[in-house]
Scaffold this motif. Structure first.
Motif, short mmCIF file in Angstrom:
data_model
loop_
_atom_site.label_atom_id
_atom_site.label_comp_id
_atom_site.label_asym_id
_atom_site.label_seq_id
_atom_site.Cartn_x
_atom_site.Cartn_y
_atom_site.Cartn_z
N VAL A 3 0.87 -1.18 0.10
CA VAL A 3 -0.04 0.00 0.17
C VAL A 3 0.80 1.32 -0.12
O VAL A 3 1.77 1.39 0.89
N LEU A 4 0.62 2.26 -0.88
CA LEU A 4 1.30 3.57 -0.80
C LEU A 4 0.15 4.60 -0.80
O LEU A 4 -0.85 4.72 -1.51
N VAL A 5 0.45 5.20 0.49
CA VAL A 5 -0.67 6.23 0.87
C VAL A 5 0.23 7.98 0.67
O VAL A 5 1.21 7.87 1.05
N ALA A 6 -0.60 8.65 0.06
CA ALA A 6 -0.10 9.86 -0.24
C ALA A 6 -1.21 10.94 0.60
O ALA A 6 -2.10 10.85 0.56
N ASP A 7 -0.35 11.79 1.57
CA ASP A 7 -0.88 12.80 2.06
C ASP A 7 -1.11 14.17 1.14
O ASP A 7 -0.35 14.27 0.38
N TYR A 8 -2.25 14.82 1.59
CA TYR A 8 -2.37 16.06 0.78
C TYR A 8 -1.26 17.06 1.44
O TYR A 8 -0.74 16.81 2.54
N ARG A 9 -0.85 18.24 0.82
CA ARG A 9 0.18 19.20 1.32
C ARG A 9 -0.42 19.54 2.92
O ARG A 9 -1.56 19.69 3.01
N GLY A 10 0.38 19.50 3.88
CA GLY A 10 -0.02 20.08 5.26
C GLY A 10 -0.69 19.06 6.07
O GLY A 10 -1.15 19.23 7.34
N TYR A 11 -0.76 17.70 5.62
CA TYR A 11 -1.30 16.35 6.24
C TYR A 11 -0.06 15.44 6.40
O TYR A 11 0.71 15.31 5.70
N GLY A 12 -0.33 14.68 7.52
CA GLY A 12 0.59 13.68 7.92
C GLY A 12 1.88 14.37 7.88
O GLY A 12 2.55 15.20 8.52
N TRP A 13 3.07 13.52 7.07
CA TRP A 13 4.44 14.08 7.20
C TRP A 13 4.52 15.05 5.88
O TRP A 13 5.70 15.37 5.74
N SER A 14 3.42 15.62 5.22
CA SER A 14 3.74 16.38 4.14
C SER A 14 3.81 17.89 4.60
O SER A 14 3.14 18.22 5.40
N GLY A 15 4.79 18.65 4.06
CA GLY A 15 4.86 20.08 4.51
C GLY A 15 3.74 20.70 3.63
O GLY A 15 2.91 20.34 2.66
N GLY A 16 3.87 22.26 3.65
CA GLY A 16 3.09 23.19 3.03
C GLY A 16 1.65 23.05 3.48
O GLY A 16 1.50 22.77 4.61
N GLU A 17 0.76 23.84 2.60
CA GLU A 17 -0.51 24.29 3.12
C GLU A 17 -1.51 23.42 2.25
O GLU A 17 -1.17 23.48 0.75
N PRO A 18 -2.43 22.71 2.66
CA PRO A 18 -3.50 22.27 1.68
C PRO A 18 -4.21 23.23 1.06
O PRO A 18 -4.70 24.30 1.38
#
Length: 473
Positions: A3-18
């Motif tokens: 399973v490969l799970v991708a977060d939106y920007r600003g969610y989980g370990w992802s930086g930036g703003e959603p």
């Protein structure tokens, strides 16, 4: 299964703003990297049983987008509680009118912290999954709860009906809402059945090693891509020109370096203080106490206070321990530790000792500030510093951030027999009475003037020979 799970920007370990303005562009970049990601994790490419893309709620829009943009990459698609808003012909479920449905979605998007950069009407009208899914011909499973209180299940019915393939299944689950659908056995049974069918069906085409792109306008095979951003593909110049009115808002090909820096999302950052001292006499202990008091009195607390000191005599050591006991008993930061050395050390040697002794207390996103007995902070020092650290965090080229917002006692205060009190207002009081002066840009270079990335500081002390660390700046 993998399973490969991708977060939106600003969610989980992802930086930036959603943001609704970036989700499709980010998904395209990720899809192009899927073969590389699998190989990096020791998985074969092409993947033997094929890939299935899945999207939940608003993520269903993203799943449909990448499935149609990269038709040879995915073998099947799963849509869970899908948002099916379309620019044309959308039903918006059982909502009595469009304005009521848009108002409902505005509240939900704001709860999810999704930045609505344009009017909500324009944003939602751009979510055209119903139009895109018409060209998807692979196996499709659509899941939705009949009691979904956020997204009407009729939207999933529309997606199922609009899909271009024949191998499609709609599973409406009685009693399931939007956020509890995973608690129902029918949900997991349908998923298992669909995945097994997609893996075992030999009539399905194999996934090729080369990703084929499709036109952003007509979804036909693409022949060229945007020359500015190199991300959006077209079947010819006519559709590229037609799409430019929409694409120019997100095309970043000609962005200047200043614009790129301005658009760079903030990262995570925290301040870890290394308080280091060689205490030779009682005034040094008093000065170190004032320094620690100014650190502990911050309006925005530091993440950790790590202390390394050497005392010239046993009485000084006892005095320092008595003083430090007051600080270590406070709960102003997550971690406080004290390391006393048998011999005097330079600031670099103290820093190396703390990095080795307290590695567990220093997170990967930390920035280190080194202070000594002569350093005094305003209680707003960290509050002023943190925004600059967060702005610098995403850029790996930045190894340190300069910060001169601190004061130091003048010679008269250092030699005084009665030291000023060590409290939250020590820095302001000393500056106001002339017993301390603010640091200035023309002062000699000092470790106290910069905040250094923790990983950079660790790499520096590990790679620098011990004789070199014995020197001061």
């Amino acid at each position: 299964a993998h399973v490969l799970v991708a977060d939106y920007r600003g969610y989980g370990w992802s930086g930036g703003e959603p943001s609704l303005a970036t989700i499709f562009r980010d998904a395209e970049a990720l899809a192009e990297k899927v073969p590389e990601i699998l190989v990096q994790h020791g998985l074969p490419w092409p993947y033997a049983s094929g890939l299935i893309v899945s999207g939940r709620s608003l993520g269903a829009q993203v799943a449909v987008h990448v499935a149609t943009m990269f038709p040879n990459l995915f073998r099947g698609m799963v849509l869970d509680s899908a948002v099916a808003t379309s620019a044309v012909g959308d039903r918006l479920g059982r909502a009595p009118d469009r304005e009521a449905a848009l108002a409902c979605w505005k509240r939900e998007l704001e709860k999810a912290s999704l930045d609505i950069l344009q009017s909500l009407e324009a944003d939602l009208r751009g979510l055209s999954a119903l139009d895109k899914i018409r060209v998807f011909e692979g196996p499709l499973l659509v899941l939705h709860g009949l009691q979904d209180e956020l997204v009407p299940f009729e939207g999933s019915e529309s997606l199922h009906s609009a899909a271009g393939g024949r191998a499609k299944e709609l599973q409406l689950i009685e009693g399931a809402g939007h956020n509890n659908i995973g608690r129902f056995d029918e949900y997991w049974s349908a998923l298992r059945r669909f995945c097994l069918k997609a893996q075992l069906d030999s009539s399905l085409p194999s996934v090729g090693a080369v990703v084929e792109h499709v036109c952003a306008v007509c979804a036909e095979k693409a022949a060229s891509k945007c020359g500015r951003c190199q991300k959006v593909w077209y079947c010819g110049r006519a559709h590229q020109a037609e799409h430019w009115k929409t694409h120019k808002a997100t095309c970043t090909g000609n962005a200047t370096a200043a614009q790129e820096r301005a658009a760079m999302p903030e990262g995570e950052a925290c301040v870890v203080v290394f308080a280091v001292a060689n205490l030779a006499n009682p005034p040094c202990v008093s000065g170190f106490e004032r320094c620690l008091a100014s650190v502990m009195a911050q309006e925005t607390p530091v993440h950790a206070l790590l202390i390394s000191l050497h005392c010239a005599s046993q009485p000084l050591s006892d005095q320092a321990k008595s003083m430090l006991q007051r600080f270590t008993s406070q709960e102003c930061c997550q971690h406080i530790s004290v390391n006393e050395s048998a011999a005097p050390k330079t600031p670099f040697e103290h820093t190396k000792a703390l990095l080795q002794a307290s590695a567990h207390a220093i997170p990967s996103h930390a920035w280190i500030k080194v202070v000594g007995p002569d350093d005094l902070w305003s209680n707003r020092h960290v509050r002023v510093l943190l925004p600059a650290l967060r702005a610098a965090a995403p850029d790996p080229r930045v190894v340190a951030v300069s910060c001169l917002r601190h004061a130091r006692p003048v010679a008269a205060a250092q030699d005084a027999t009665e030291a000023p009190p060590a409290d939250a207002t020590a820095a302001e009081a000393l500056v106001a009475t002339g017993l301390a002066k603010l640091a200035a840009a023309g002062d000699a270079m000092d470790l106290a003037n910069v905040a250094v990335r923790a990983k950079v500081a660790r790499a520096f002390v590990d790679s620098t020979p011990a004789p070199a660390l014995a020197h001061t700046l």
